[in-house]
Write a protein that holds these residues in place. Structure first.
Motif, PDB file in Angstrom:
ATOM      1  N   LYS A   9       0.739  -1.446   0.058  1.00 40.60           N
ATOM      2  CA  LYS A   9       0.003   0.005   0.083  1.00 40.60           C
ATOM      3  C   LYS A   9       0.640   1.252  -0.006  1.00 40.60           C
ATOM      4  N   ASN A  10       2.022   1.146   0.246  1.00 41.77           N
ATOM      5  CA  ASN A  10       2.870   2.236   0.171  1.00 41.77           C
ATOM      6  C   ASN A  10       3.786   2.307  -1.218  1.00 41.77           C
ATOM      7  N   VAL A  11       3.584   1.567  -2.429  1.00 37.00           N
ATOM      8  CA  VAL A  11       4.248   1.647  -3.486  1.00 37.00           C
ATOM      9  C   VAL A  11       4.463   2.944  -3.888  1.00 37.00           C
ATOM     10  N   VAL A  12       3.201   3.494  -4.112  1.00 33.62           N
ATOM     11  CA  VAL A  12       3.324   5.002  -4.741  1.00 33.62           C
ATOM     12  C   VAL A  12       4.032   5.809  -4.160  1.00 33.62           C
ATOM     13  N   ALA A  13       3.588   6.053  -3.021  1.00 31.50           N
ATOM     14  CA  ALA A  13       4.196   7.046  -2.109  1.00 31.50           C
ATOM     15  C   ALA A  13       5.674   6.901  -1.707  1.00 31.50           C
ATOM     16  N   GLU A  14       6.326   5.569  -1.612  1.00 34.14           N
ATOM     17  CA  GLU A  14       7.696   5.775  -1.628  1.00 34.14           C
ATOM     18  C   GLU A  14       8.293   5.807  -3.044  1.00 34.14           C
ATOM     19  N   ALA A  15       7.850   5.371  -3.921  1.00 33.00           N
ATOM     20  CA  ALA A  15       8.313   5.654  -5.310  1.00 33.00           C
ATOM     21  C   ALA A  15       8.287   7.055  -5.675  1.00 33.00           C
ATOM     22  N   VAL A  16       7.412   7.840  -5.338  1.00 34.24           N
ATOM     23  CA  VAL A  16       7.364   9.423  -5.768  1.00 34.24           C
ATOM     24  C   VAL A  16       8.284   9.946  -4.809  1.00 34.24           C
ATOM     25  N   SER A  17       8.457   9.688  -3.561  1.00 32.78           N
ATOM     26  CA  SER A  17       9.405  10.194  -2.748  1.00 32.78           C
ATOM     27  C   SER A  17      10.840   9.841  -3.393  1.00 32.78           C
ATOM     28  N   GLN A  21      13.424  12.796  -4.898  1.00 32.13           N
ATOM     29  CA  GLN A  21      14.845  13.113  -4.357  1.00 32.13           C
ATOM     30  C   GLN A  21      15.818  12.926  -5.372  1.00 32.13           C
ATOM     31  N   ALA A  22      15.586  11.760  -6.372  1.00 35.00           N
ATOM     32  CA  ALA A  22      16.718  11.501  -7.311  1.00 35.00           C
ATOM     33  C   ALA A  22      16.763  12.579  -8.381  1.00 35.00           C
ATOM     34  N   HIS A  23      15.500  13.263  -8.470  1.00 30.59           N
ATOM     35  CA  HIS A  23      15.671  14.386  -9.354  1.00 30.59           C
ATOM     36  C   HIS A  23      15.178  15.788  -8.933  1.00 30.59           C
ATOM     37  N   SER A  24      15.808  16.258  -7.720  1.00 30.86           N
ATOM     38  CA  SER A  24      15.428  17.381  -7.125  1.00 30.86           C
ATOM     39  C   SER A  24      15.814  18.500  -7.899  1.00 30.86           C
ATOM     40  N   ASP A  25      16.859  18.452  -8.941  1.00 26.07           N
ATOM     41  CA  ASP A  25      17.042  19.524  -9.613  1.00 26.07           C
ATOM     42  C   ASP A  25      15.860  19.914 -10.815  1.00 26.07           C
ATOM     43  N   ILE A  26      14.927  18.992 -10.788  1.00 27.01           N
ATOM     44  CA  ILE A  26      14.053  19.056 -11.811  1.00 27.01           C
ATOM     45  C   ILE A  26      12.512  19.043 -11.251  1.00 27.01           C
ATOM     46  N   VAL A  27      12.309  18.510 -10.288  1.00 23.63           N
ATOM     47  CA  VAL A  27      10.785  18.257  -9.747  1.00 23.63           C
ATOM     48  C   VAL A  27      10.992  18.317  -8.130  1.00 23.63           C
ATOM     49  N   ARG A  28       9.696  18.638  -7.553  1.00 21.60           N
ATOM     50  CA  ARG A  28       9.575  18.274  -6.141  1.00 21.60           C
ATOM     51  C   ARG A  28       8.246  17.636  -6.094  1.00 21.60           C
ATOM     52  N   ALA A  29       7.971  16.910  -5.029  1.00 21.30           N
ATOM     53  CA  ALA A  29       6.793  16.059  -4.711  1.00 21.30           C
ATOM     54  C   ALA A  29       6.044  16.593  -3.822  1.00 21.30           C
ATOM     55  N   GLU A  30       4.652  16.702  -4.022  1.00 23.07           N
ATOM     56  CA  GLU A  30       3.874  16.858  -2.697  1.00 23.07           C
ATOM     57  C   GLU A  30       3.339  15.604  -2.436  1.00 23.07           C
ATOM     58  N   LEU A  31       3.173  15.241  -1.271  1.00 19.86           N
ATOM     59  CA  LEU A  31       2.816  14.305  -0.600  1.00 19.86           C
ATOM     60  C   LEU A  31       1.322  13.935  -0.076  1.00 19.86           C
ATOM     61  N   ASP A  32       0.717  15.070   0.086  1.00 23.52           N
ATOM     62  CA  ASP A  32      -0.657  15.158   0.693  1.00 23.52           C
ATOM     63  C   ASP A  32      -1.496  16.473   0.186  1.00 23.52           C
ATOM     64  N   PRO A  33      -2.079  16.181  -0.931  1.00 19.77           N
ATOM     65  CA  PRO A  33      -2.158  15.053  -1.911  1.00 19.77           C
ATOM     66  C   PRO A  33      -1.257  14.873  -2.625  1.00 19.77           C
ATOM     67  N   VAL A  34      -0.836  13.547  -3.391  1.00 17.52           N
ATOM     68  CA  VAL A  34       0.432  13.270  -4.065  1.00 17.52           C
ATOM     69  C   VAL A  34       0.315  13.807  -5.361  1.00 17.52           C
ATOM     70  N   PHE A  35       1.163  14.514  -5.735  1.00 20.79           N
ATOM     71  CA  PHE A  35       1.586  14.884  -6.995  1.00 20.79           C
ATOM     72  C   PHE A  35       2.934  15.285  -7.176  1.00 20.79           C
ATOM     73  N   VAL A  36       3.495  15.478  -8.465  1.00 20.92           N
ATOM     74  CA  VAL A  36       4.896  15.810  -8.905  1.00 20.92           C
ATOM     75  C   VAL A  36       4.775  16.951  -9.661  1.00 20.92           C
ATOM     76  N   VAL A  37       5.509  18.128  -9.232  1.00 22.86           N
ATOM     77  CA  VAL A  37       5.680  19.329  -9.954  1.00 22.86           C
ATOM     78  C   VAL A  37       6.836  19.841 -10.443  1.00 22.86           C
TER      79      VAL A  37
END
Lengths: 333, 333
Positions: A9-17, A21-37
């Motif tokens: 049940k944590n697959v999406v949240a952990e993968a997005v996180s 982190q791996a692409h912090s030069d390009i994106v950031r993630a919001e986790l509540d609610p979940v999206f990548v921006v």
């Protein structure tokens, strides 16, 4: 089921996180609610572009967030549409005052939830236009879908619309070019093996050891037919034959050829598919002027591939070539 | 065995042909003997860099031919070293008068055949220096190998040496930086499933439904141990623990973290692995300043992943960041 995961049940949240982190030069993630921006969102005066859908198709969509492509991606649970809530949040996060385009794959849940989100964002004063992608020629009306399904052609819609937004086109123009790409791209796929949704723990369907599914959907939905395994060239002829029957080319017309891996296919196989597809297009007088080969719209660990053909013109070629800087697609920067 | 191939004996030739067509802006392929070379080779006055080895690990090595990385790649049959003949031909094709570096993964066949090729090229007046890559901490002396195996760290050696050659370093300097990267990178992998070599038609080894192999080689060679499947975080702790035991870090030192897919692993799983690896490195006081996540050194359709850690310094970071334009790795151009 063997997977490199923790609690299903944590697959999406952990993968997005991890992704953020791996692409912090390009994106950031919001986790509540979940999206990548995009890390630099919102960009004032630029049309924002948001896409999304069920997880399990990576790099679609989060891998395409960045300069020259998407401003945000909204991942739902695996193979399940995100609810309107994170779509609204992503839409607000990328609104730079020039409106927001939603690029939506044609699945009933996605269409409904993006529509609701567009209404909610509209009520808050954000102009939203939606373009539906339905490039899969395999079947009309399917599990989860009324009409054709949206599959790997989505990547081409997102790249080209993203380039139009980046050069400063207005919302109507960006939506128009996205719709144009969708009208000029056709896709069909094949599965050799099923995939396993983490929280289900069992294969999504079964195929005999000598059987493949022609026209597979990206969630394992039924295609046109199950046949005995054939040589790659014969399979390519089936897929590309269906595409060219649906969208004929005049001799001398130009095309972008995308060979997309379903997630578990070795790269040598994708290039064997590419080789025959390029050969067949050349036989028909089609000039392949742009190419893309790799895992772009996947179905977890499914083995198989899809072929997409986009009919190019000078305008679409220029937008395709424009710089892009995302985790999964990058050139010119 | 279900694969998107034609005759198993044509897998490499057809894949190389498709690869060269899809990326004709970057490379061309020679088919007799088989190698892939930069479209603009040879570059006068620039050190040439050649790598190669058995096929089945794509995008390694052909996917890394292009500006800022390799000048040529020599693919052997699947999981089998190329003979000296194509290595000599590739060496001659990239010789711009400044000598040629061979980057060789540490497998007995590769080492022997590259050594013979270097002697033959030397006899024709081309100065060749070889650097052996042996980054796998899992086992010492293994099937096919005396000493440690060369695995995913090879990608980092190729990128950084390629940048040094591109900026005009001489042969001794390019070889020195390649050796430095090899001395500062450590890798360990895990397999969840075996792979199937096309001409064999059967899995290369077997694993029970609840079993994984810690320390797997990229040809399915035995690792350290077989254990019951564990949560991803526990597996990462094993792999990264072994790496950090072999190469301790002082708090505050910087690292590049590479999470490499073995070919059949969904991208969400790679990012779940990345997340825990980054967390563990942070706990140890290591600063992850550069990241790479994806399928770079694969074993056909094997499911699994490897973790590589490269100890960075200012010089290596600058060379890592330098522009690169290959099929599989591209930025800054």
């Amino acid at each position: 089921m063997k997977k490199l995961i923790n609690d299903p049940k944590n697959v999406v949240a952990e993968a997005v996180s991890g992704f953020a982190q791996a692409h912090s030069d390009i994106v950031r993630a919001e986790l509540d609610p979940v999206f990548v921006v995009r890390a630099d969102a919102p960009r004032s005066g630029k049309v924002g572009i948001v896409s999304g859908g069920g997880s399990g198709h990576e790099p679609l969509h989060a891998g395409f967030v960045g300069f020259g492509m998407l401003d945000a991606a909204v991942p739902g649970p695996v193979f399940t549409s995100p609810t309107p809530d994170p779509i609204v949040a992503a839409t607000k996060a990328v609104d730079g005052g020039a409106g927001v385009l939603h690029i939506v794959k044609n699945y009933t849940g996605d269409v409904l939830n993006f529509e609701t989100a567009a209404d909610l964002a509209g009520a808050e004063g954000i102009e939203v236009v939606s373009v539906i992608v339905d490039d899969d020629v395999a079947v009309k009306d399917s599990l989860y879908t009324a009409g054709r399904r949206g599959v790997a052609g989505t990547v081409l819609v997102e790249k080209i619309a993203g380039a139009a937004a980046e050069r400063g086109d207005n919302l109507a123009a960006v939506a128009a070019v996205a719709a144009t790409v969708n009208s000029r791209v056709r896709t069909m796929g094949v599965a050799l093996t099923p995939c396993v949704v983490p929280h289900a723990g069992e294969p999504s369907f079964t195929l005999a050891d000598d059987e493949i599914e022609i026209g597979i959907g990206i969630h394992g939905e039924p295609g046109r037919e199950r046949i005995k395994l054939e040589p790659a060239d014969a399979i390519v002829d089936r897929l590309l034959g269906a595409i060219l029957e649906d969208m004929p080319f005049e001799a001398g017309e130009e095309a972008l050829l995308l060979v997309n891996g379903m997630g578990g296919t070795p790269q040598v196989e994708l290039y064997i598919v590419y080789r025959r597809a390029a050969e067949l297009l050349a036989e028909r007088g089609v000039k392949v002027t742009r190419s893309l080969v790799g895992n772009f719209t996947t179905s977890l660990e499914m083995q198989g591939a899809s072929i997409s053909v986009l009919k190019l013109d000078a305008e679409l070629t220029e937008l395709w070539d424009a710089p892009v800087q995302t985790a999964a697609l990058r050139w010119g920067r």
